[in-house]
Design a protein around this motif. Structure first.
Motif: not given
Length: 211
Positions: A181-190
């Motif tokens: 589920v999309h989360n702005e905090f973790t969006k840069t993860q692979d």
């Protein structure tokens, strides 16, 4: 057909991850004069390490003192900041009509209880597994395998809902379907190994029957 849902907690059911980052960053700066950068923190979390690897010359005693203070800062943030996910009760109520649910988190039990005090989220859950309840934390498969065992469920009947790369690795290692589920905090993860992705938790209601 899916019958069971194993939810991650932080970033999925509550918005706590930025607070843990801020508490860790504050303690590292205070005790070791180390500035923790966001990208560095993301890498540390994915690997399942503690933030204290950012202070490689720290002694065990110094780390214990810094960790204790970090935990104090984190709990202070939890008690004063808004960590609610929009419409969480309506979402869980709708899901509870067709699925049994549990929470599998790397949070300490003491922090989890502060997070969910009078929040009502755990009322929808069969069980909660915290970091004290299994041998190895995410990204190892142990937490989700234990959740599967508590449900007495088959892997193909179960789905994991996560927002982090570490959680995805854990679910994949346990060979359980995982929805990111999309989360702005973790969006840069692979999340390249994720088969399923949704934009918000609310989308889970309509998405699950398609699996």
């Amino acid at each position: 057909m899916k019958k069971f849902i194993l939810f991650d907690n932080d970033g999925v059911l509550v918005e706590t991850e930025p607070l843990y980052f801020e508490a860790s960053k504050k303690a590292l700066k205070e005790f070791f004069d180390v500035k923790l950068h966001f990208d560095q923190y993301m890498d540390i979390m994915t690997e399942g390490n503690g933030v204290w690897v950012a202070a490689p010359n720290a002694t065990k005693e110094e780390i214990i003192r810094a960790r204790n203070q970090r935990d104090i800062y984190y709990q202070e943030y939890l008690k004063k900041e808004d960590i609610a996910i929009d419409n969480i009760h309506d979402i869980l109520n709708a899901l509870s009509k067709n699925y049994r649910m549990g929470i599998v988190t790397t949070s300490r039990r003491v922090d989890f209880e502060i997070i969910h005090n009078n929040r009502g989220v755990t009322n929808f859950m069969d069980f909660v597994l915290c970091v004290e309840d299994y041998k190895r934390a995410k990204p190892y498969p142990d937490p989700y395998l234990k959740g599967l065992k508590l449900f007495n469920a088959q892997k193909d009947e179960t789905v994991v809902v996560e927002d982090s790369q570490r959680g995805l690795i854990s679910a994949n290692s346990a060979d359980i379907d995982c929805i990111i589920v999309h989360n702005e905090f973790t969006k840069t993860q692979d999340f390249s190994t994720a088969k399923h992705k949704i934009g918000s938790l609310k989308e889970l209601i309509d998405f699950l029957p398609t699996l």
